[in-house]
Each structure stands twice: as structure tokens, then as C-alpha cells.
Design a protein around this motif. Sequence first.
Motif, PDB file in Angstrom:
ATOM      1  N   GLY A  90     -35.192  26.315 -18.673  1.00 33.08           N
ATOM      2  CA  GLY A  90     -34.876  24.900 -18.815  1.00 33.08           C
ATOM      3  C   GLY A  90     -33.459  24.668 -19.284  1.00 33.08           C
ATOM      4  N   LEU A  91     -32.999  25.445 -20.271  1.00 39.31           N
ATOM      5  CA  LEU A  91     -31.622  25.310 -20.755  1.00 39.31           C
ATOM      6  C   LEU A  91     -30.622  25.615 -19.642  1.00 39.31           C
ATOM      7  CD1 LEU A  91     -31.791  26.918 -24.337  1.00 39.31           C
ATOM      8  CD2 LEU A  91     -31.513  24.501 -23.760  1.00 39.31           C
ATOM      9  N   THR A  92     -30.926  26.651 -18.862  1.00 38.74           N
ATOM     10  CA  THR A  92     -30.045  27.001 -17.751  1.00 38.74           C
ATOM     11  C   THR A  92     -29.989  25.867 -16.724  1.00 38.74           C
ATOM     12  OG1 THR A  92     -30.584  29.344 -18.041  1.00 38.74           O
ATOM     13  CG2 THR A  92     -29.624  28.693 -15.920  1.00 38.74           C
ATOM     14  N   PHE A  93     -31.150  25.278 -16.434  1.00 36.13           N
ATOM     15  CA  PHE A  93     -31.216  24.167 -15.479  1.00 36.13           C
ATOM     16  C   PHE A  93     -30.376  22.983 -15.959  1.00 36.13           C
ATOM     17  CE2 PHE A  93     -33.114  20.234 -13.917  1.00 36.13           C
ATOM     18  CZ  PHE A  93     -33.204  20.483 -12.544  1.00 36.13           C
ATOM     19  N   ILE A  94     -30.475  22.656 -17.228  1.00 34.57           N
ATOM     20  CA  ILE A  94     -29.720  21.526 -17.790  1.00 34.57           C
ATOM     21  C   ILE A  94     -28.216  21.781 -17.692  1.00 34.57           C
ATOM     22  CG2 ILE A  94     -29.212  20.266 -19.929  1.00 34.57           C
ATOM     23  CD1 ILE A  94     -32.186  20.787 -20.705  1.00 34.57           C
ATOM     24  N   SER A  95     -27.801  23.000 -18.032  1.00 29.68           N
ATOM     25  CA  SER A  95     -26.369  23.333 -17.985  1.00 29.68           C
ATOM     26  C   SER A  95     -25.853  23.357 -16.557  1.00 29.68           C
ATOM     27  CB  SER A  95     -26.131  24.697 -18.645  1.00 29.68           C
ATOM     28  OG  SER A  95     -26.478  24.663 -20.001  1.00 29.68           O
ATOM     29  N   ARG A  96     -26.642  23.949 -15.650  1.00 29.74           N
ATOM     30  CA  ARG A  96     -26.198  24.098 -14.258  1.00 29.74           C
ATOM     31  C   ARG A  96     -26.022  22.748 -13.586  1.00 29.74           C
ATOM     32  NH1 ARG A  96     -30.140  27.815 -11.559  1.00 29.74           N
ATOM     33  NH2 ARG A  96     -29.037  29.387 -12.799  1.00 29.74           N
ATOM     34  N   ASN A  97     -26.843  21.776 -13.982  1.00 27.18           N
ATOM     35  CA  ASN A  97     -26.772  20.464 -13.359  1.00 27.18           C
ATOM     36  C   ASN A  97     -25.974  19.451 -14.174  1.00 27.18           C
ATOM     37  OD1 ASN A  97     -28.700  20.479 -10.842  1.00 27.18           O
ATOM     38  ND2 ASN A  97     -29.777  21.635 -12.440  1.00 27.18           N
ATOM     39  N   ASN A  98     -25.274  19.955 -15.225  1.00 28.57           N
ATOM     40  CA  ASN A  98     -24.407  19.108 -16.052  1.00 28.57           C
ATOM     41  C   ASN A  98     -25.136  17.887 -16.604  1.00 28.57           C
ATOM     42  OD1 ASN A  98     -22.016  20.692 -15.650  1.00 28.57           O
ATOM     43  ND2 ASN A  98     -21.856  19.816 -13.591  1.00 28.57           N
ATOM     44  N   LEU A  99     -26.383  18.116 -17.032  1.00 31.32           N
ATOM     45  CA  LEU A  99     -27.150  17.020 -17.628  1.00 31.32           C
ATOM     46  C   LEU A  99     -26.705  16.797 -19.069  1.00 31.32           C
ATOM     47  CD1 LEU A  99     -30.741  17.823 -16.257  1.00 31.32           C
ATOM     48  CD2 LEU A  99     -28.982  16.333 -15.277  1.00 31.32           C
ATOM     49  N   ASN A 100     -27.124  15.673 -19.614  1.00 35.54           N
ATOM     50  CA  ASN A 100     -26.743  15.326 -20.986  1.00 35.54           C
ATOM     51  C   ASN A 100     -27.195  16.414 -21.955  1.00 35.54           C
ATOM     52  OD1 ASN A 100     -26.638  14.090 -23.628  1.00 35.54           O
ATOM     53  ND2 ASN A 100     -26.412  12.132 -22.558  1.00 35.54           N
ATOM     54  N   ASP A 101     -26.294  16.814 -22.851  1.00 38.84           N
ATOM     55  CA  ASP A 101     -26.604  17.879 -23.805  1.00 38.84           C
ATOM     56  C   ASP A 101     -27.805  17.553 -24.693  1.00 38.84           C
ATOM     57  OD1 ASP A 101     -24.775  19.701 -23.001  1.00 38.84           O
ATOM     58  OD2 ASP A 101     -23.327  19.320 -24.607  1.00 38.84           O
ATOM     59  N   THR A 102     -28.072  16.265 -24.871  1.00 36.94           N
ATOM     60  CA  THR A 102     -29.190  15.902 -25.760  1.00 36.94           C
ATOM     61  C   THR A 102     -30.531  16.384 -25.200  1.00 36.94           C
ATOM     62  OG1 THR A 102     -29.365  13.720 -24.704  1.00 36.94           O
ATOM     63  CG2 THR A 102     -27.996  13.898 -26.680  1.00 36.94           C
ATOM     64  N   LEU A 103     -30.584  16.638 -23.885  1.00 39.59           N
ATOM     65  CA  LEU A 103     -31.817  17.158 -23.283  1.00 39.59           C
ATOM     66  C   LEU A 103     -32.104  18.592 -23.740  1.00 39.59           C
ATOM     67  CD1 LEU A 103     -31.524  15.834 -19.599  1.00 39.59           C
ATOM     68  CD2 LEU A 103     -33.021  14.981 -21.416  1.00 39.59           C
ATOM     69  N   LYS A 104     -31.092  19.232 -24.321  1.00 42.60           N
ATOM     70  CA  LYS A 104     -31.284  20.611 -24.793  1.00 42.60           C
ATOM     71  C   LYS A 104     -31.960  20.676 -26.161  1.00 42.60           C
ATOM     72  CE  LYS A 104     -27.231  22.461 -22.364  1.00 42.60           C
ATOM     73  NZ  LYS A 104     -25.904  23.144 -22.522  1.00 42.60           N
ATOM     74  N   PHE A 105     -32.132  19.513 -26.792  1.00 44.99           N
ATOM     75  CA  PHE A 105     -32.682  19.516 -28.153  1.00 44.99           C
ATOM     76  C   PHE A 105     -34.075  20.141 -28.214  1.00 44.99           C
ATOM     77  CE2 PHE A 105     -35.424  17.540 -31.335  1.00 44.99           C
ATOM     78  CZ  PHE A 105     -34.771  17.920 -32.494  1.00 44.99           C
TER      79      PHE A 105
END
Length: 925
Positions: A90-105
Motif C-alpha cells: 500500500g505504501l508503495t502504491f501511494i508513493s508510485r501514484n504521487n497520492l497525498n502523503d496523509t494516506l500513508k498514516f
Amino acid sequence: MCCYYFPSLLLLGQGSELEVKYETALNYFYTEFPTDQSDSTAIQLLEEIKAQIPTDALPLSQSADVFDKLGTLYLIQGKPENSIDVLRQGLTFISRNNLNDTLKFSPALYLGESFFLLNQADSSILYLNQAEEILKKKTNKQETGRLYNSLGVIYYESGNYTQAINYFSKARSIITQKAKPGPASAARYAVFSFQTNEAAAWANLKEFDKAEALYLEALSLNIDKDEIFSKLASLSIKSQKPDSALYYLNSITDPTNKQSLPNQNLRAEIHLLNMEPDKALKLIVSNFEEKDNYQTKPAALNYHLGKSYQLLGKSWLLKEEYQKAAEGFHKAILNFDGSFTETDIRKNPYPGNINWGMTDIFESLSLKAKSLLALAKEKEKDQLFQVAFDTYQVAFDLLFYLNNLYDNQEARIFLGESIRKAYEDAVSASIDLYLATNDEAHLIRGFLWAEESKATALELARNEGKIKENADIPQELLQKEKVLKFQLTRTNQKIREVQDPDNVDDLEIQVRDSKLALSRLYASYNGFSSYFEKKINTERININSLQANLKAGRQVLLSYFVANDTVFCFVLNKDRLYLSEIIEKDSLFNLIRSINKELVTSKGNSRRTLEDISVRAFDQMLGQSYPDLENYSNWVILPDQELVHLPFEMLVNPKGEHLVKNHSITYQYSGKLLQLDSFENRFNKNSAIGFAPFTAIDSLLESSEFDLLPNAASEMELLEGRVFLGNAATKQQFLEHSTNASIIHLATHALSTPDSPDEGFIVFSTAGENHLLFAEELYQLNLQNASLVFLSACDTHKGEVMNGEGLISLSRGFAYAGCDNIISSIWKANDKVTAYLSRVFYKKLNMGYSYPEALQGAKKELLNDPDMAQYHHPYYWANMVFIGNTFEDTFIQAKFSVFWFMILVVMATSLIYYWKKKRVDPTLF
């Protein structure tokens, strides 16, 4: 210890087949009454969706949420490995798609919890810290409580119960502020979890009343009464109440809970409290037979099995079956430390990471060592002795690692008290083997362990202060630390002054939040590799380093250590270490108490009784070794426990002389502090400061609470620098000038409170708005530039004596702040005598004497002064003692400078006289 809770939410919608599957999965995820079946259905649906990611059928944010929810469910089902795999995706997916960092919480938070369940606390801390950083960017703080609870669990498992309580309390207050815990609300379950966690921490701090109150409050939530009964049983065992523990265990209603492994362990502990090892053994063995039936998560099962093996070891130890006891403790260590797999009993884990129940690992190591020692004596095997001592060393290495992780002195002091017994057993065993074999290696080991056990909180704080200055920590962080410390001390001061209980509650919350902010700040310091690396790699106490600083023939070190019922006296000089005295503890402590009582009650009148007791104390403590010690003019004494109250200068030798006549004496909290680099080279007379607020009538008029000290100003007649008198001697001036002062002289009043050391204070001019400098404030100061603090106030070296840390006093506060050398008073000081001693002290200091020699010289001059005959009683002069880090070599250069200066003066005078005579009568030459 973590409680998993989720807000009620129902998402319904229309859309693609994948969207419908996603919404269906969320319905199962957020069901009000989740079951294993509903969780399994949600997992199946989410796994099917994940297999199709990336997909255009779902928005990117919902795809990220699939990883989040799936990882969470695996965590709930006790499958942390699966959870970690999914959440990392999930963290990789968020970073790869340049999603908002808050989704990593959420992924970071649950990764932290998953790694902790796998006993990988270092990784857990890494992700929890990431979650906290992300939280600052989130507008929705819904998971804040859970984050703080998870951080609290980390601190709890490392044994830092003081800080854990702050985190659990913060987590609970966040939840109760955000939602009222109704009959079936998720918040109610969260409060239950946080509250019971906090109670467990109080129980480990031996604050049993506070723990019980929280447990009973949690009981009223009517969530899991059986769990509370189990925790109350554990609390009763900790407070040595086996009958109460049995009552609570019998109150458990669910048969499965009643037979659970943790509760069976509690029953075994009850048997051990009742000295029934056979019953405990029978129960524990049956537990092992049933272990496969226990429904518990793998890491937790390992921990509870570890407890079972630890209890097994304790049972065999009671039965004096030492081989079986050692094997039981070794198996306990294997279960507590998931990364340690050596089944060989001679092996031990390397202390380099945080595990579930680190204090349990330490206890198992020390008990294993104790069992091996007993076995070695029984079998007369030298190799077993070495294995036992190696095991003790690993246990003490673990303590060193733990203490460097801790971020407050309260936790370090508590840990020192908790583990002191292990050091006493280890030192006693080393000395016993030395006496049996005459092998000096055993004596050296005993001496080093004795000193290592003392004043750990003070030594680490001093060391951290020095490292922090050169660790490339940004100035803005260091400034933030200063601000937080100021806020903390200011709030504590308000608590002392406030009358309204409601206001006290609010202020205590502020104190807690300041401590948490400091905790997170200190955790960030560990991110600077040079800082934590230097802390961990700090040289432990080293006998060669100590001997290198002892000047042959002039200086000697005496270390006292109280081990169980015995007091050992080690003597170290430049050439060797030897054991000079072995003293019976109770008789010596009674003598010391008699000396102090006689000193205070006599008030300088009766001398016969005092001298008799002083002779007896001398015989017990120094009688055998004095013929050798008599040759040393400078003594460094490392006292322990009750010995901190004894001024050795007043002891009477066989010639009927006080020791002060022939020996200057330096005291120190531990030999470890003698190895810290001294700041003696920063001595600068011109940057000295002095304060005498009660020397003039104007200051007395401000308040009748404190008496006039008419001789206070004369104490500083020879002190070069800036002196503040009367109303000018304010606390504000002290705070403004103390940081850069080389010498600080405080001729004022002070109050020591042994029962509450933080309540002690030093008094400045009452003309200032805030005139009391509390002990707690001293810990926040930076006095590393100060070469000497002279405290002529009463009782500044008086306070609570901790078995592990030593004397908690006002003078210790100055040492904690970074000053190497302190002159302080053990009991009430006489104004006139203090002024006399101070003047002569500075005169001697200006002549090149070292601090202890200058103080000795001042006392000798007093005793030889017929005009001061009424003050020759030890009551007047023995109270002033020097605590410091000054070896003989420190002042050699200064003495030679004075010597050659005097030679030059004589030569110059002779030459002047020569030329004058030559002009008058040339025939003379």
C-alpha cells in the motif's frame, strides 16, 4: 495490549462490479458487531480487488484504501506477516501514484503495530514515528489516540513505565474529548484498552493504589470483566497479596479464560508467593501440555510461555535444583527474545533491540546467572563460574542499552532501584570467588560492577549533555528543547501555587503534554547517528582509566559498596586494587546514624560521645587499611547508600586526629563520573558570580520568612567577578548569568525535602517576582561552563537516598546540570563559620591549591585559629564537603605557575635590592 477499534460507518453505492465488491467489503469491515466470519469475508473480497489493482474501476484513493483495510484485518486476525506484506504494498502504491502523503498514516501506524507483534520493536518505532510525522499534516485526527497508545506500548515493553503512562493518559484523553463513550461505541472500547494499559504501567511502578483505581473504573465500563479480574489478580501478586490474587482469579466466569495460559501463570505465581514450589511445578507442567490449545497470537503466546518457563526456573531455584532452574530461565529467554535461538545454556542474546518484556529478559538473565553460580559452587566447576559471570555481564549490557533508550531520569532512577539487587548478588559472588582463589580478575570485576550500578541517571545525563553539543543536532531543535523544559518547570511551579483542584487537573495535563513533546523530541535526536552511536559506544567504567588519573604516592580512591548485608571497601591506587574492609552493614549504618544524630543534637557542645562514635566508625571503615592510606594526602571517596551522610573528614584516627588534618577529601557519586572529561580548564576567575540576597537590611524588609545572613557578603570578598547583594541577588539575575559563569557562589537559604526531592529549593531575593529556584529547575539548566558551584546554604547535600542512584539533593541538581565540582552542606550551616571557610578557600584557590585541598586548608586554618576556638567542634566545619571530578594532576600546572611566579618575585626583589646596594656602595661588589 493494543485494542483494535473502528468507527461505525455504512457505505452504499452504485457503480461497477468492482466498486460494489469494494462497498460490500467495507460493509463487512465496519459492521457494528464484527465476527471472525465477517472479517474473513471482508478479507476474501479485498484480496479479490487487490488482485486487479491497478484498475480504472476504482479511484486511486479507494485502491490505496484496499491495502489499508486488508492489512488492518490481517493484523486483527493475528497474522502480522500478512499485514506487513499488504501494508508495504500500500505504501508503495501511494508513493508510485504521487497520492497525498496523509494516506500513508494508517499503513504506517498498522505497520508499527504489526512489527511489534513480531517482536521487532526497532522497525515498529520507525513506522510509528513516521505515522506521527504524517499526523501533523492530517486535518482528521481520528487515529491520534490509537497512535499514542501504540507508542505507550513501546515504552511500556522497554520498561519506561513513566513515559508509557503519559502516552496512555494522552490517548485516553483524546478519545474521551472526541466522543462520549456510549454503551456500544468504539470509543468506549478504546478507553477500556488505554485505561487498563495505564493501570498496568502504574502497577509496575509499584503505585498499586493508582493502578487499582483505574482497573475498578475500567470494570464499570462492563466490557470484559474477566480481563479486569485477571489484571487485578496480577496487581495483587505484585503487591504481595496472594489471597486477594486468588479471589480475583476465582471471580473469572468464562471457563476458557479461567484456564488460559496467562491466568494459569498467575496461579503458579501465587503458589510461589506461598512458598509452594511443588504445586507451582505441577501446574506449569500441565500448562506446557495444554499450550497448543491456547487461542492466542503467536508473539503473545511466546511471551506467556516465556513467563511459564521463568516461573519454572523460579520453582526449581526454590527447590535448589540449580541445573533445572538455569535451563528454565534459558528457555524463558528464548521465548522472550524472538531473535535469539541458541539452545546452548552457555549462550546469551546480544542486547541490541527492543523486545516484548525487556525487563523480563533482564530478570531471566540475572536469575539464570544466579542459578549457574549456585551450580558452579555445588559442582566445583570453574567453567560454570565464567558462564555465570558472562551471563551477568549480558544482563548489565542490556541495562546499559535500555538506559540509553530512556528519555527521562525518573525512568532511569526507577530502573536502577529495580535492578540493584542483581548487581549486589553479582558483586558478592565476584568477591567470594576472589577470596577463595585470590585471582585479582574477580576483584576487578566486582569493583567495576559496584561502580557501574551507581548514579546511572546522573552519569547518562552528564554524558548526553556533552555529546549533544557535538552531535550536529540543529539549533532549532535544541532551542525547542529549552522552551519545552521552561514550560514544564513553569507549569509545575503553578501546580505548587494553585489552590483550585480543577485548575490542578488542567495543569497536570499540560505537564504530561510537555513531557510527551520532550519525549518525541528526544526520540528525534536518536535519528542523528552520531548522537545515539556516541551514547551507546561511550566507554564503560575502566580501571585503567581511573588509575591513569591517580598520581602515585599522593592520591587514592576508596569505593564503598553495600551488597545485601555487607559493605565492601575497595581501595584503588595507581598500581593496584585491593579489598581493604568487609563490614557488617547494620552495625555500620547504626554508627553513621548515631554520628549524625549526635552532631545535630549537640550543636557544637558535647564532644566526648561524638569522638567515641567517630573512633568506632573509623575502626570499622578504615582500621585495617589506614597504615597504607595514611601515606596519601588526597582521598577520593565513592560512598554508597547511608555512607553519603558521613563526612569522613571528622573521623578520628589512632593518633586522636581528625582526618582533615592530613587528608583532603573528594566525594563522588560514582567512579563512572570520574572518567567524564572535566571542565577544569575553563576556570576563569573573572567570570565568577556570587549571590547573597540576605546580607542587607533591605532584603530582610521584603519578607520576614527568611533570616538575615549578615556574614554572607564576606564569603565572596576574594571572589573575583560579579557579586549580587541584597535585592539585586534575584533569581532572574542568576538565570541570566549562570550559563557562562566559571564559578557560582550562593550564600543564601535553601530547603531540602528528603521525602519530595523536587520540592527542595534555593532562595534568591524576595524582591524578585519569583524568588525560589526549585530542584526540578536545576535539571533544566546548562552549567557545563561552570568549574565550581559553592553552595553555602544549609542542607544542600541532604535528601532522599536511593539504593541505585545515591543521594537526590540540591547539589546533585547542579551536577546534573553539568557542573563538575560542588561544595555543599550536609546539615545546617553557621553563617560566621561559612564566611570564614569561604574566604580562606578562595585565598588558597588563588594560591594554586586544588578545590579539595583549598577546602581542607580552610578547615585546618579554622581549627588552628584561636579566635575561632568556639567553632572547632565538627558540627561547625564538617558539614561542608567537596563533591567533584578533580584528580591531582588537574592543578599541577597551576601550582607550578604559582611556584615559579613566587620564585620570579623573589629574584626580582633580590635584583632590585642588588642594584640599589650597588649604587650606594660599589665597593661591596
